[in-house]
Design a protein around this motif. Structure first.
Motif, PDB file in Angstrom:
ATOM      1  N   ASP A   1       0.500  -0.714   0.226  1.00 18.37           N
ATOM      2  CA  ASP A   1       0.054  -0.524  -0.310  1.00 18.37           C
ATOM      3  C   ASP A   1       0.685   1.499  -0.326  1.00 18.37           C
ATOM      4  OD1 ASP A   1      -2.575  -1.332  -0.533  1.00 18.37           O
ATOM      5  OD2 ASP A   1      -2.207  -1.773   2.072  1.00 18.37           O
ATOM      6  N   ASP A   2       2.174   0.801   0.311  1.00 17.17           N
ATOM      7  CA  ASP A   2       2.752   2.520   0.439  1.00 17.17           C
ATOM      8  C   ASP A   2       4.080   2.470  -0.755  1.00 17.17           C
ATOM      9  OD1 ASP A   2       4.039   0.113   1.577  1.00 17.17           O
ATOM     10  OD2 ASP A   2       5.227   1.120   3.255  1.00 17.17           O
ATOM     11  N   GLU A   3       3.606   1.454  -1.240  1.00 19.73           N
ATOM     12  CA  GLU A   3       5.283   1.546  -2.141  1.00 19.73           C
ATOM     13  C   GLU A   3       4.046   1.415  -3.263  1.00 19.73           C
ATOM     14  OE1 GLU A   3       7.909   2.151  -1.953  1.00 19.73           O
ATOM     15  OE2 GLU A   3       8.360   1.609  -0.501  1.00 19.73           O
ATOM     16  N   PRO A   4       2.834   2.808  -4.105  1.00 19.12           N
ATOM     17  CA  PRO A   4       2.567   3.325  -5.186  1.00 19.12           C
ATOM     18  C   PRO A   4       3.623   2.886  -6.581  1.00 19.12           C
ATOM     19  CG  PRO A   4       2.695   5.027  -4.207  1.00 19.12           C
ATOM     20  CD  PRO A   4       3.636   4.186  -3.399  1.00 19.12           C
ATOM     21  N   TYR A   5       3.236   2.343  -7.918  1.00 14.24           N
ATOM     22  CA  TYR A   5       3.867   2.461  -8.780  1.00 14.24           C
ATOM     23  C   TYR A   5       4.670   4.589  -9.285  1.00 14.24           C
ATOM     24  CZ  TYR A   5       4.638   2.526 -13.821  1.00 14.24           C
ATOM     25  OH  TYR A   5       5.475   1.974 -14.837  1.00 14.24           O
ATOM     26  N   GLN A   6       5.545   4.059  -9.956  1.00 18.12           N
ATOM     27  CA  GLN A   6       6.459   5.345 -10.104  1.00 18.12           C
ATOM     28  C   GLN A   6       7.247   4.885 -11.505  1.00 18.12           C
ATOM     29  OE1 GLN A   6       8.456   7.796  -7.356  1.00 18.12           O
ATOM     30  NE2 GLN A   6       7.800   5.804  -6.088  1.00 18.12           N
ATOM     31  N   ASP A   7       6.781   6.005 -12.321  1.00 26.20           N
ATOM     32  CA  ASP A   7       8.118   5.705 -13.426  1.00 26.20           C
ATOM     33  C   ASP A   7       8.153   7.293 -14.252  1.00 26.20           C
ATOM     34  OD1 ASP A   7       6.455   6.785 -15.936  1.00 26.20           O
ATOM     35  OD2 ASP A   7       5.490   5.196 -15.734  1.00 26.20           O
ATOM     36  N   MET A   8       9.573   6.907 -14.490  1.00 33.50           N
ATOM     37  CA  MET A   8       9.610   8.611 -15.207  1.00 33.50           C
ATOM     38  C   MET A   8      10.422   8.133 -16.524  1.00 33.50           C
ATOM     39  SD  MET A   8      12.781  11.138 -12.985  1.00 33.50           S
ATOM     40  CE  MET A   8      12.857  12.662 -13.451  1.00 33.50           C
ATOM     41  N   ARG A   9      10.121   9.228 -17.313  1.00 31.95           N
ATOM     42  CA  ARG A   9      10.589   8.900 -18.930  1.00 31.95           C
ATOM     43  C   ARG A   9      11.763  10.085 -19.355  1.00 31.95           C
ATOM     44  NH1 ARG A   9       5.733   4.931 -20.741  1.00 31.95           N
ATOM     45  NH2 ARG A   9       5.354   3.688 -19.155  1.00 31.95           N
ATOM     46  N   VAL A  10      12.555   9.695 -20.349  1.00 30.68           N
ATOM     47  CA  VAL A  10      13.377  10.939 -20.470  1.00 30.68           C
ATOM     48  C   VAL A  10      13.565  10.511 -22.016  1.00 30.68           C
ATOM     49  CG1 VAL A  10      15.627  12.426 -20.844  1.00 30.68           C
ATOM     50  CG2 VAL A  10      14.081  11.358 -18.436  1.00 30.68           C
ATOM     51  N   THR A  11      13.156  12.086 -23.218  1.00 29.52           N
ATOM     52  CA  THR A  11      13.108  11.304 -24.428  1.00 29.52           C
ATOM     53  C   THR A  11      13.974  12.607 -24.735  1.00 29.52           C
ATOM     54  OG1 THR A  11      11.473  10.099 -24.804  1.00 29.52           O
ATOM     55  CG2 THR A  11      12.154  11.583 -26.553  1.00 29.52           C
ATOM     56  N   VAL A  12      15.219  12.090 -24.993  1.00 26.53           N
ATOM     57  CA  VAL A  12      16.328  13.545 -26.135  1.00 26.53           C
ATOM     58  C   VAL A  12      16.889  12.815 -27.299  1.00 26.53           C
ATOM     59  CG1 VAL A  12      16.579  14.195 -23.957  1.00 26.53           C
ATOM     60  CG2 VAL A  12      17.987  12.368 -24.360  1.00 26.53           C
ATOM     61  N   SER A  13      17.344  13.983 -28.122  1.00 29.48           N
ATOM     62  CA  SER A  13      17.412  13.773 -29.281  1.00 29.48           C
ATOM     63  C   SER A  13      19.132  13.431 -29.010  1.00 29.48           C
ATOM     64  CB  SER A  13      18.352  15.273 -29.720  1.00 29.48           C
ATOM     65  OG  SER A  13      19.193  16.099 -29.488  1.00 29.48           O
ATOM     66  N   GLN A  14      19.492  12.608 -30.207  1.00 30.53           N
ATOM     67  CA  GLN A  14      20.935  11.743 -30.091  1.00 30.53           C
ATOM     68  C   GLN A  14      21.797  12.340 -28.938  1.00 30.53           C
ATOM     69  OE1 GLN A  14      22.068   9.516 -33.523  1.00 30.53           O
ATOM     70  NE2 GLN A  14      23.456   8.681 -32.469  1.00 30.53           N
ATOM     71  N   ASP A  15      22.508  13.456 -29.466  1.00 30.86           N
ATOM     72  CA  ASP A  15      23.337  14.600 -28.956  1.00 30.86           C
ATOM     73  C   ASP A  15      22.987  15.052 -27.711  1.00 30.86           C
ATOM     74  OD1 ASP A  15      24.174  14.863 -31.388  1.00 30.86           O
ATOM     75  OD2 ASP A  15      23.216  16.894 -32.422  1.00 30.86           O
ATOM     76  N   ASN A  16      21.861  14.517 -26.720  1.00 29.75           N
ATOM     77  CA  ASN A  16      21.768  14.505 -25.122  1.00 29.75           C
ATOM     78  C   ASN A  16      21.257  13.113 -24.783  1.00 29.75           C
ATOM     79  OD1 ASN A  16      21.964  17.526 -25.670  1.00 29.75           O
ATOM     80  ND2 ASN A  16      19.500  17.590 -25.848  1.00 29.75           N
TER      81      ASN A  16
END
Length: 246
Positions: A216-231
């Motif tokens: 109950d105290d550990e809900p779902y989380q997600d983080m996503r990063v979309t960057v160009s090839q240079d980054n």
């Protein structure tokens, strides 16, 4: 008669399995399409300097609308290196950090992002849910964060494509979860943590981290990063310093 019942049940099960759709990630979009209104909903403030891996980065505070009362939730106390320290891996290169800023989003925590980004939408819900989307000026690069809060169904359905146990539990509770997408590359860092990446059509590659634990105290989380090839090198730095409580 018994055989007919068994066959009927098997038929229902097969139909249910067929109806389960494969998870299809999408390019995130702002709920509020008006940029000026987004700026009013999530005002920025310069709060000083934060310390990240021994480097000083410009620090900003972003307020979010209070989900219960009129007004905003703000965490805009002045920041200085000794008070504002973001933990990241020691092997981060100085030239990578030089291109970033530290942003403290009220009700969520810190996030790193390229210095030129100002296009943001952030919200918190009455159940503790959190959602953030931050984009580059041209909209092709972005960082997103999602926290399901105190919503079991939200957590299970969001976690189902990444965690087999979550998929089974969501099915058992009739939440109609999406099946895993084989085109998404997964690396199970821990039982409750998955690293993933995918590339949508005509888009830069997305790198992400998902966290879920059946508690109950550990809900779902997600983080996503979309960057160009240079980054690309920045993606790992941003994820490493993300606001997820791993």
């Amino acid at each position: 008669m018994q055989n007919k019942i068994i066959l009927a049940l098997l038929g229902v099960l097969m139909v249910t399995q067929v109806q389960a759709k494969t998870y299809q990630p999408q390019v995130p979009t702002f709920n509020e399409t008006n940029g000026n209104q987004r700026a009013k909903n999530n005002p920025w403030q310069n709060i000083g300097t934060a310390m990240v891996a021994g480097q000083r980065l410009p620090a900003y505070a972003v307020s979010v609308r209070d989900p219960i009362e009129e007004g905003w939730i703000s965490e805009d106390d002045a920041c200085h290196p000794k008070a504002c320290v973001l933990p990241v891996s020691a092997n981060v290169r100085t030239e990578q950090l030089y291109r970033l800023m530290a942003v403290r989003v009220a009700g969520m925590g810190w996030i790193l992002a390229p210095k030129t980004w100002r296009n943001i939408e952030a919200d918190v819900g009455v159940n503790g849910s959190q959602a953030l989307l931050m984009k580059s000026a041209d909209g092709r690069e972005y960082v997103s964060y999602y926290h399901s809060g105190a919503c079991v169904g939200c957590a299970l359905t969001a976690a189902a494509p990444f965690f087999p146990q979550a998929f089974k539990l969501a099915q058992a509770d009739d939440y109609e979860p999406n099946r895993p997408n084989p085109s998404i590359q997964l690396v199970r860092a821990q039982n409750n943590k998955v690293l993933f990446s995918y590339t949508l059509s005509n888009q830069y590659t997305t790198h992400g981290v998902a966290f879920w634990q059946n508690a109950d105290d550990e809900p779902y989380q997600d983080m996503r990063v979309t960057v160009s090839q240079d980054n690309t090198a920045l993606a790992g730095v941003i994820l490493n310093a993300g606001m997820m409580a791993f």
